[in-house]
Motif scaffolding. Sequence first.
Motif, PDB file in Angstrom:
ATOM      1  N   ILE A 241       0.833  -1.202   0.000  1.00  0.00           N
ATOM      2  CA  ILE A 241       0.000   0.000   0.000  1.00  0.00           C
ATOM      3  C   ILE A 241       0.869   1.256   0.000  1.00  0.00           C
ATOM      4  O   ILE A 241       0.606   2.215  -0.728  1.00  0.00           O
ATOM      5  CB  ILE A 241      -0.962  -0.018   1.206  1.00  0.00           C
ATOM      6  N   GLN A 242       1.935   1.258   0.822  1.00  0.00           N
ATOM      7  CA  GLN A 242       2.831   2.410   0.878  1.00  0.00           C
ATOM      8  C   GLN A 242       3.504   2.651  -0.474  1.00  0.00           C
ATOM      9  O   GLN A 242       3.661   3.798  -0.907  1.00  0.00           O
ATOM     10  CB  GLN A 242       3.883   2.198   1.966  1.00  0.00           C
ATOM     11  N   TYR A 243       3.880   1.564  -1.137  1.00  0.00           N
ATOM     12  CA  TYR A 243       4.530   1.708  -2.443  1.00  0.00           C
ATOM     13  C   TYR A 243       3.535   2.247  -3.476  1.00  0.00           C
ATOM     14  O   TYR A 243       3.880   3.127  -4.283  1.00  0.00           O
ATOM     15  CB  TYR A 243       5.090   0.367  -2.904  1.00  0.00           C
ATOM     16  N   ARG A 244       2.306   1.742  -3.445  1.00  0.00           N
ATOM     17  CA  ARG A 244       1.284   2.259  -4.352  1.00  0.00           C
ATOM     18  C   ARG A 244       1.045   3.753  -4.115  1.00  0.00           C
ATOM     19  O   ARG A 244       0.907   4.534  -5.058  1.00  0.00           O
ATOM     20  CB  ARG A 244      -0.019   1.485  -4.156  1.00  0.00           C
ATOM     21  N   LEU A 245       1.002   4.130  -2.834  1.00  0.00           N
ATOM     22  CA  LEU A 245       0.784   5.537  -2.492  1.00  0.00           C
ATOM     23  C   LEU A 245       1.938   6.401  -2.987  1.00  0.00           C
ATOM     24  O   LEU A 245       1.726   7.520  -3.474  1.00  0.00           O
ATOM     25  CB  LEU A 245       0.615   5.686  -0.981  1.00  0.00           C
ATOM     26  N   ALA A 246       3.166   5.908  -2.858  1.00  0.00           N
ATOM     27  CA  ALA A 246       4.334   6.670  -3.310  1.00  0.00           C
ATOM     28  C   ALA A 246       4.297   6.879  -4.822  1.00  0.00           C
ATOM     29  O   ALA A 246       4.615   7.974  -5.316  1.00  0.00           O
ATOM     30  CB  ALA A 246       5.616   5.947  -2.901  1.00  0.00           C
ATOM     31  N   GLN A 247       3.915   5.838  -5.554  1.00  0.00           N
ATOM     32  CA  GLN A 247       3.814   5.969  -7.013  1.00  0.00           C
ATOM     33  C   GLN A 247       2.695   6.939  -7.392  1.00  0.00           C
ATOM     34  O   GLN A 247       2.840   7.756  -8.311  1.00  0.00           O
ATOM     35  CB  GLN A 247       3.550   4.601  -7.650  1.00  0.00           C
ATOM     36  N   ALA A 248       1.592   6.865  -6.664  1.00  0.00           N
ATOM     37  CA  ALA A 248       0.472   7.764  -6.923  1.00  0.00           C
ATOM     38  C   ALA A 248       0.843   9.202  -6.604  1.00  0.00           C
ATOM     39  O   ALA A 248       0.486  10.132  -7.343  1.00  0.00           O
ATOM     40  CB  ALA A 248      -0.740   7.331  -6.093  1.00  0.00           C
ATOM     41  N   ALA A 249       1.565   9.393  -5.505  1.00  0.00           N
ATOM     42  CA  ALA A 249       1.970  10.737  -5.109  1.00  0.00           C
ATOM     43  C   ALA A 249       2.822  11.391  -6.192  1.00  0.00           C
ATOM     44  O   ALA A 249       2.657  12.572  -6.508  1.00  0.00           O
ATOM     45  CB  ALA A 249       2.734  10.674  -3.777  1.00  0.00           C
ATOM     46  N   GLU A 250       3.721  10.627  -6.780  1.00  0.00           N
ATOM     47  CA  GLU A 250       4.559  11.181  -7.845  1.00  0.00           C
ATOM     48  C   GLU A 250       3.718  11.562  -9.057  1.00  0.00           C
ATOM     49  O   GLU A 250       3.947  12.609  -9.683  1.00  0.00           O
ATOM     50  CB  GLU A 250       5.636  10.171  -8.238  1.00  0.00           C
ATOM     51  N   GLN A 251       2.725  10.752  -9.391  1.00  0.00           N
ATOM     52  CA  GLN A 251       1.857  11.055 -10.528  1.00  0.00           C
ATOM     53  C   GLN A 251       1.011  12.300 -10.284  1.00  0.00           C
ATOM     54  O   GLN A 251       0.655  13.003 -11.234  1.00  0.00           O
ATOM     55  CB  GLN A 251       0.948   9.868 -10.835  1.00  0.00           C
ATOM     56  N   TYR A 253       1.808  15.128  -9.030  1.00  0.00           N
ATOM     57  CA  TYR A 253       2.418  16.402  -9.409  1.00  0.00           C
ATOM     58  C   TYR A 253       3.233  16.333 -10.698  1.00  0.00           C
ATOM     59  O   TYR A 253       3.770  17.341 -11.139  1.00  0.00           O
ATOM     60  CB  TYR A 253       3.262  16.976  -8.262  1.00  0.00           C
ATOM     61  N   THR A 254       3.313  15.159 -11.315  1.00  0.00           N
ATOM     62  CA  THR A 254       4.032  15.060 -12.597  1.00  0.00           C
ATOM     63  C   THR A 254       3.091  14.856 -13.778  1.00  0.00           C
ATOM     64  O   THR A 254       3.532  14.879 -14.925  1.00  0.00           O
ATOM     65  CB  THR A 254       5.049  13.895 -12.574  1.00  0.00           C
ATOM     66  N   THR A 255       1.798  14.639 -13.494  1.00  0.00           N
ATOM     67  CA  THR A 255       0.817  14.457 -14.563  1.00  0.00           C
ATOM     68  C   THR A 255      -0.428  15.282 -14.256  1.00  0.00           C
ATOM     69  O   THR A 255      -0.597  15.791 -13.138  1.00  0.00           O
ATOM     70  CB  THR A 255       0.393  12.976 -14.719  1.00  0.00           C
ATOM     71  N   GLN A 256      -1.305  15.367 -15.234  1.00  0.00           N
ATOM     72  CA  GLN A 256      -2.577  16.058 -15.060  1.00  0.00           C
ATOM     73  C   GLN A 256      -3.725  15.064 -14.899  1.00  0.00           C
ATOM     74  O   GLN A 256      -4.895  15.435 -14.980  1.00  0.00           O
ATOM     75  CB  GLN A 256      -2.845  16.956 -16.275  1.00  0.00           C
ATOM     76  N   LYS A 257      -3.410  13.805 -14.669  1.00  0.00           N
ATOM     77  CA  LYS A 257      -4.429  12.773 -14.542  1.00  0.00           C
ATOM     78  C   LYS A 257      -5.327  13.035 -13.338  1.00  0.00           C
ATOM     79  O   LYS A 257      -4.886  13.610 -12.333  1.00  0.00           O
ATOM     80  CB  LYS A 257      -3.777  11.392 -14.392  1.00  0.00           C
ATOM     81  N   SER A 258      -6.567  12.589 -13.437  1.00  0.00           N
ATOM     82  CA  SER A 258      -7.506  12.765 -12.329  1.00  0.00           C
ATOM     83  C   SER A 258      -7.140  11.842 -11.176  1.00  0.00           C
ATOM     84  O   SER A 258      -6.434  10.836 -11.346  1.00  0.00           O
ATOM     85  CB  SER A 258      -8.929  12.443 -12.793  1.00  0.00           C
ATOM     86  N   VAL A 259      -7.620  12.182  -9.983  1.00  0.00           N
ATOM     87  CA  VAL A 259      -7.391  11.353  -8.806  1.00  0.00           C
ATOM     88  C   VAL A 259      -7.961   9.959  -9.035  1.00  0.00           C
ATOM     89  O   VAL A 259      -7.346   8.949  -8.658  1.00  0.00           O
ATOM     90  CB  VAL A 259      -8.018  12.002  -7.556  1.00  0.00           C
ATOM     91  N   PHE A 260      -9.118   9.886  -9.680  1.00  0.00           N
ATOM     92  CA  PHE A 260      -9.735   8.585  -9.971  1.00  0.00           C
ATOM     93  C   PHE A 260      -8.820   7.723 -10.845  1.00  0.00           C
ATOM     94  O   PHE A 260      -8.612   6.540 -10.572  1.00  0.00           O
ATOM     95  CB  PHE A 260     -11.076   8.798 -10.671  1.00  0.00           C
ATOM     96  N   SER A 261      -8.249   8.317 -11.909  1.00  0.00           N
ATOM     97  CA  SER A 261      -7.378   7.571 -12.821  1.00  0.00           C
ATOM     98  C   SER A 261      -6.111   7.114 -12.123  1.00  0.00           C
ATOM     99  O   SER A 261      -5.650   5.979 -12.307  1.00  0.00           O
ATOM    100  CB  SER A 261      -7.029   8.429 -14.035  1.00  0.00           C
ATOM    101  N   ILE A 262      -5.548   8.003 -11.313  1.00  0.00           N
ATOM    102  CA  ILE A 262      -4.317   7.658 -10.605  1.00  0.00           C
ATOM    103  C   ILE A 262      -4.562   6.518  -9.623  1.00  0.00           C
ATOM    104  O   ILE A 262      -3.762   5.589  -9.510  1.00  0.00           O
ATOM    105  CB  ILE A 262      -3.752   8.904  -9.889  1.00  0.00           C
ATOM    106  N   ALA A 263      -5.688   6.584  -8.930  1.00  0.00           N
ATOM    107  CA  ALA A 263      -6.022   5.513  -7.985  1.00  0.00           C
ATOM    108  C   ALA A 263      -6.146   4.181  -8.711  1.00  0.00           C
ATOM    109  O   ALA A 263      -5.590   3.162  -8.281  1.00  0.00           O
ATOM    110  CB  ALA A 263      -7.315   5.851  -7.254  1.00  0.00           C
ATOM    111  N   GLU A 264      -6.834   4.191  -9.824  1.00  0.00           N
ATOM    112  CA  GLU A 264      -7.070   2.967 -10.583  1.00  0.00           C
ATOM    113  C   GLU A 264      -5.771   2.404 -11.151  1.00  0.00           C
ATOM    114  O   GLU A 264      -5.524   1.192 -11.099  1.00  0.00           O
ATOM    115  CB  GLU A 264      -8.059   3.248 -11.711  1.00  0.00           C
ATOM    116  N   GLU A 265      -4.914   3.279 -11.680  1.00  0.00           N
ATOM    117  CA  GLU A 265      -3.667   2.834 -12.300  1.00  0.00           C
ATOM    118  C   GLU A 265      -2.677   2.274 -11.290  1.00  0.00           C
ATOM    119  O   GLU A 265      -1.769   1.518 -11.655  1.00  0.00           O
ATOM    120  CB  GLU A 265      -3.016   4.007 -13.045  1.00  0.00           C
ATOM    121  N   ASN A 266      -2.845   2.639 -10.032  1.00  0.00           N
ATOM    122  CA  ASN A 266      -1.888   2.201  -9.009  1.00  0.00           C
ATOM    123  C   ASN A 266      -2.445   1.111  -8.098  1.00  0.00           C
ATOM    124  O   ASN A 266      -1.937   0.890  -6.994  1.00  0.00           O
ATOM    125  CB  ASN A 266      -1.420   3.396  -8.187  1.00  0.00           C
ATOM    126  N   GLY A 267      -3.477   0.423  -8.577  1.00  0.00           N
ATOM    127  CA  GLY A 267      -3.925  -0.782  -7.897  1.00  0.00           C
ATOM    128  C   GLY A 267      -4.957  -0.608  -6.814  1.00  0.00           C
ATOM    129  O   GLY A 267      -5.245  -1.571  -6.084  1.00  0.00           O
TER     130      GLY A 267
END
Length: 302
Positions: A241-251, A253-267
Amino acid sequence: MDFYKITTDETLRETVQHGSDHYPFAYYPENIWEFDFHRIDWHWHHELEFLYVAEGSVLCLAGTSKIELPKGCGIFINSGIIHRFEVQGSTFTPNIVFSPTLLAPENSLIYEKYIIPVINSFVPYQVLRPYNRWENQILQLLTHIFSLQEAKETNELGTMQLLLRLWNILFENKDWKSDPDSIHRLNHKQAGLQTMMQYIHDHYMEEITLEMIAASASISKSGALHIFQSNIHCSPVAYLIQYRLAQAAEQLYTTQKSVFSIAEENGFTSSSYFCRKFRQHYHMSPNEYRKKKLTHCISHPV
């Protein structure tokens, strides 16, 4: 304020080079509060590390221990030991990181007699306290080493003299006898941990269970739990979970993806679950984190 982040590979080995090939020694006059989320996260390196708490206090997690380091104390972290530093306020924690080969060449008598016993021992760290005579001697030498780095550029010879004195005190006041069976077990656990971490890093976007993580290292679920708890003080699933959160956190501020998309892409199974976990871990919502990071980038352009 600039925020710093430690960089590691898939096994949590720190990837930065400390010093140079010709002089593998580095001095870091750091404030851990200035690191992302006020911590130097889990990492390890082949180099030796000495850290001193000049201001504030530090919580160090090393080996299987949690160590409170108040002002005036320090710590020696042995080669290959996974560790983490975190703080609750501003600190000044000067530290040095250097290769064991700086003290003597690998094929020399000095290395074999005085260095190998330490780095091959079953001692993950040594706390250095000012009220203990020999530990305080090391602390005093550390402050001299720090001062030398700040005072002049040509300091290699003086630094080496102080390091050898420091090492002699450390070597003479600890029992560095190693247990080959213990070292084998330690190396086996480290390899198992790294194998399971690699599996998580490769498959974090998919649905992963504890059974699958354990199977990647050919061990039982209880064995996987023990290895994670004894090395990084959390369960395999919590690390996932921590690793998924870290990957999501980077996305964020480095992408314009929605929170929903980022959550889905990171498991994450749902954006609400992702937001809840994100707030628990980072103490702010994903959108607040994105706004904070973007504001920081604008204020501190490269």
